[in-house]
Design a protein around this motif. Structure first.
Motif, PDB file in Angstrom:
ATOM      1  N   ALA A   1      -2.262  -1.036 -14.350  1.00 39.70           N
ATOM      2  CA  ALA A   1      -3.454  -0.365 -13.853  1.00 39.70           C
ATOM      3  C   ALA A   1      -3.935  -1.052 -12.581  1.00 39.70           C
ATOM      4  CB  ALA A   1      -4.554  -0.392 -14.922  1.00 39.70           C
ATOM      5  N   SER A   2      -4.439  -0.275 -11.640  1.00 40.26           N
ATOM      6  CA  SER A   2      -4.892  -0.793 -10.353  1.00 40.26           C
ATOM      7  C   SER A   2      -5.877   0.216  -9.772  1.00 40.26           C
ATOM      8  CB  SER A   2      -3.705  -0.968  -9.399  1.00 40.26           C
ATOM      9  OG  SER A   2      -3.158   0.294  -9.070  1.00 40.26           O
ATOM     10  N   PRO A   3      -6.550  -0.139  -8.671  1.00 42.11           N
ATOM     11  CA  PRO A   3      -7.468   0.830  -8.064  1.00 42.11           C
ATOM     12  C   PRO A   3      -6.797   2.159  -7.722  1.00 42.11           C
ATOM     13  CG  PRO A   3      -7.869  -1.351  -7.168  1.00 42.11           C
ATOM     14  CD  PRO A   3      -6.643  -1.465  -8.025  1.00 42.11           C
ATOM     15  N   SER A   4      -5.527   2.123  -7.330  1.00 39.68           N
ATOM     16  CA  SER A   4      -4.820   3.357  -7.011  1.00 39.68           C
ATOM     17  C   SER A   4      -4.209   4.013  -8.240  1.00 39.68           C
ATOM     18  CB  SER A   4      -3.721   3.082  -5.982  1.00 39.68           C
ATOM     19  OG  SER A   4      -2.766   2.168  -6.497  1.00 39.68           O
ATOM     20  N   ASN A   5      -4.232   3.321  -9.375  1.00 39.80           N
ATOM     21  CA  ASN A   5      -3.657   3.830 -10.620  1.00 39.80           C
ATOM     22  C   ASN A   5      -4.530   3.370 -11.781  1.00 39.80           C
ATOM     23  OD1 ASN A   5      -1.791   4.944 -12.474  1.00 39.80           O
ATOM     24  ND2 ASN A   5      -0.628   3.047 -12.571  1.00 39.80           N
ATOM     25  N   PRO A   6      -5.785   3.833 -11.831  1.00 36.52           N
ATOM     26  CA  PRO A   6      -6.765   3.286 -12.784  1.00 36.52           C
ATOM     27  C   PRO A   6      -6.391   3.450 -14.239  1.00 36.52           C
ATOM     28  CG  PRO A   6      -7.595   5.279 -11.734  1.00 36.52           C
ATOM     29  CD  PRO A   6      -6.369   4.880 -10.989  1.00 36.52           C
ATOM     30  N   ASP A   7      -5.609   4.478 -14.573  1.00 38.86           N
ATOM     31  CA  ASP A   7      -5.243   4.690 -15.971  1.00 38.86           C
ATOM     32  C   ASP A   7      -3.885   4.101 -16.337  1.00 38.86           C
ATOM     33  OD1 ASP A   7      -7.570   6.170 -16.867  1.00 38.86           O
ATOM     34  OD2 ASP A   7      -6.881   7.793 -15.562  1.00 38.86           O
TER      35      ASP A   7
ATOM     36  N   GLU B   1       0.832  -1.204   0.000  1.00 38.69           N
ATOM     37  CA  GLU B   1       0.000   0.000   0.000  1.00 38.69           C
ATOM     38  C   GLU B   1       0.863   1.250   0.000  1.00 38.69           C
ATOM     39  OE1 GLU B   1      -3.591   2.101   2.636  1.00 38.69           O
ATOM     40  OE2 GLU B   1      -2.585   0.272   3.348  1.00 38.69           O
TER      41      GLU B   1
ATOM     42  N   ASP C   1       2.343   1.657  -3.550  1.00 37.46           N
ATOM     43  CA  ASP C   1       1.352   2.099  -4.532  1.00 37.46           C
ATOM     44  C   ASP C   1       1.060   3.585  -4.387  1.00 37.46           C
ATOM     45  OD1 ASP C   1       1.183  -0.448  -5.541  1.00 37.46           O
ATOM     46  OD2 ASP C   1      -0.657  -0.973  -4.468  1.00 37.46           O
ATOM     47  N   TRP C   2       0.925   4.040  -3.149  1.00 35.51           N
ATOM     48  CA  TRP C   2       0.637   5.460  -2.933  1.00 35.51           C
ATOM     49  C   TRP C   2       1.823   6.325  -3.366  1.00 35.51           C
ATOM     50  CZ3 TRP C   2       2.700   9.489  -0.064  1.00 35.51           C
ATOM     51  CH2 TRP C   2       1.912  10.654  -0.010  1.00 35.51           C
TER      52      TRP C   2
END
Length: 584
Positions: free
Chosen positions: A91-97, A43, A46-47
């Motif tokens: 792409a991920s929930p913290s990096n949708p694009d 986490e 990702d942040w």
């Protein structure tokens, strides 16, 4: 002048067990990425990779849909190309694009002169302070490390070229318009006006702020000159204040930075929010330095102070990386022990060793790791950083709104002018937060801002834990590996490739390999690999230690591979437990 700066609180400005490292490949965006134990969670990573620090280069919809200058491919799809060197991320929930590491989505909530309200793409800390070592087809991730592939100069020029090509090539513009749903003539005219406005801002940066006599290459930039140029020349609208960035440096590693007494290569910063906010000022933070008065918007910005505070808190608990023996080879512990004794004898006077020597507690009860400050004339490393800026800067109409000590002065040293402007802008942003006294002290890292006098013309000599993962070496990345750092300076490699594969023997870059993307020439201005020399003769004038035998050099290299001796060890502000026990 120094006394006035101290009153403003900017005196501190001048100037990431014996068990093997944790392998967390299942959490990495790529199965070939090895994640070490640096005390961060997934986490956290990702942040850190995508948080917004307030910087806004290009409207977000344009960034997602803009074509590269030389093809119909989207510009963003080629950001991993060696011309730019960013690391791709899934792409991920913290990096949708699916933005690459170091690029974030930034919202400008309130218009700032030159930046309409809306969403933008911009850089963040991880673009330059996230390392990846390449070894036998694998990537070893180094949190808070040194990116030796990101070419910031090339990246800005790439965006600039893409925008200009879009405005001059009707087919490119029509494809952009189609992607954005601008079908009518009126919608296309509105889009063109918007692209033209965005292009001016980017072109100014590419054509002035990052113009240099020769390319810096990946993992290097003259960050100090870029900050000063952008604030005192571009944003202030005083082009006469421009200086050329002739002093490229590599991004310093970030572990132990919050705990250290001084940061930045020339040791001009202590206050963390001042340091972090100053960095954003240099990389596209929306700031108004051209309106006529504060009532009209002067000194307003898109400052993200609480996000910068959060990232500083994360760095507080970032551990230096430990050598992954299962990947890079076993450490010879006997040789490392001999190297430790040599380091204590020859290096520890400048480079603090664990358990670290600490300052006395300040009024907040905080202690900081003592950081060696070595005069440039003694260490003898490249001095362009102290010569890059012009002697004076014109303050213009801004002089009327500076703090009393600087008000109405028509000329100031460029770094002083830039620093004062940064303080005023940051204080405007701080007042909006309405912080309590305790929250303000926390924001400033519990530093006593009025007492520290910055040194001049010195280079920082920080502790060496984790340094094995931060090649190339010296502040300007002019020495390829640790082995060559222990040679007489005259015997070092003059040209080598940046951004190549990791050499676990000499620890750094292989000088014979051509796997890198940029050939650095250390004979060019700002690139010198002189100084920090181990050779016969008196100390000083570039000589820092005696001529070493090859056996001694390899012992020192082995020791530097072995520290930190405990994986995941975070440096506490009050000192290591054994030192605290002795003080109690």
């Amino acid at each position: 002048m120094k006394e006035a700066l101290q009153k403003l609180g900017i005196g501190s400005m001048l100037a990431l067990s014996a068990a093997l490292p944790t392998r967390a490949q299942q959490n990495a965006p790529d199965k070939h990425v090895i994640v070490l134990d640096q005390a961060w969670s997934q986490e956290d990573r990702d942040w850190y990779d995508h948080f917004s620090q307030g910087s806004a280069v290009l409207a977000y919809d344009l960034f997602l849909n803009l074509e590269a200058a030389d093809s119909q491919d989207l510009f963003r799809s080629g950001l991993h190309d060696p011309r730019y060197g960013l690391i791709l991320a899934a792409a991920s929930p913290s990096n949708p694009d699916g933005l690459p590491i170091g690029i974030s989505k930034t919202t400008v909530a309130t218009p700032i002169k030159g930046w309409p309200a809306g969403d933008y793409a911009g850089p963040t800390c991880a673009a330059c302070h996230q390392g990846h070592l390449r070894y036998k087809g694998q990537l070893i991730r180094i949190e808070g490390g040194v990116s030796d592939t990101v070419d910031f100069q090339g990246l800005v020029r790439g965006v600039d070229g893409a925008l200009r090509a879009t405005l001059t090539d009707p087919a490119k513009f029509d494809r952009l318009a189609a992607r954005l749903g601008a079908a009518t003539p009126e919608a296309k005219d509105k889009l063109r006006n918007r692209v033209e406005s965005e292009a001016v801002r980017v072109h100014d940066y590419a054509d002035r702020t990052s113009v240099t006599p020769h390319s810096w290459g990946p993992g290097r930039m003259d960050a100090l000159t870029m900050i000063v140029d952008r604030t005192t020349a571009t944003l202030a609208g005083i082009p006469e204040n421009w200086s050329s960035g002739i002093a490229p440096v590599k991004p310093p590693f970030l572990w132990n930075a919050p705990q250290g007494l001084w940061t930045q290569w020339s040791a001009f910063a202590q206050d963390p929010i001042a340091r972090n906010f100053g960095e954003t000022m240099g990389v596209f933070l929306p700031v108004d330095l051209s309106s006529k008065t504060p009532a009209e918007g002067l000194f307003q910005s898109n400052a993200a102070l609480l996000e910068l505070q959060r990232v500083e808190g994360m760095l507080d608990r970032l551990a230096p990386p430990s050598w992954p023996e299962d990947v890079l080879g076993r450490i010879d512990r006997d040789k490392a022990k001999a190297g430790k004794a040599l380091f204590a004898e020859n290096c520890a006077g400048c480079h603090n060793m664990w358990p670290y020597r600490m300052t006395e507690p300040n009024k907040f009860g905080k202690q900081f790791v003592l950081v060696g400050l070595t005069p440039q004339t003694d260490v003898g490393t490249d001095k362009a950083q102290f010569e890059a800026l012009r002697p004076v800067a014109i303050t213009g109409e801004l002089s009327k709104f500076l703090p009393p000590e600087f008000r109405d002065k028509p000329l100031l040293p460029p770094f002083v002018f830039s620093t004062v402007l940064g303080v005023v802008v940051r204080e405007v942003a701080e007042r909006k937060l309405k912080l309590t006294e305790a929250a303000e002290a926390d924001l400033h890292g519990y530093r006593e801002r009025s007492t520290a006098r910055p040194p001049e013309h010195v280079y920082k000599a920080a502790p060496r834990e984790g340094v094995w993962a931060t090649a190339p070496f010296l502040h300007n990345a002019s020495v390829p590996n640790l082995y060559e750092m222990l040679l007489p300076a005259a015997e070092r490699t003059k040209k080598f490739y940046l951004g190549g594969d990791f050499d676990p023997v000499k620890v750094g870059l292989d000088t014979k390999a051509q796997s890198g993307s940029f050939l650095i020439d250390t004979t060019l201005v700002g690139n010198s690999n002189s100084g920090h020399s181990f050779q016969n003769g008196p100390r000083g004038d570039g000589v820092v230690g005696p001529l070493l035998t090859d056996e001694q050099r390899w012992a020192l290299v082995e020791y530097l591979k072995s520290i930190p001796e405990m994986p995941g060890r975070i440096t506490p502000f009050a000192g290591p437990p054994e030192r605290r026990a002795a003080q109690d």
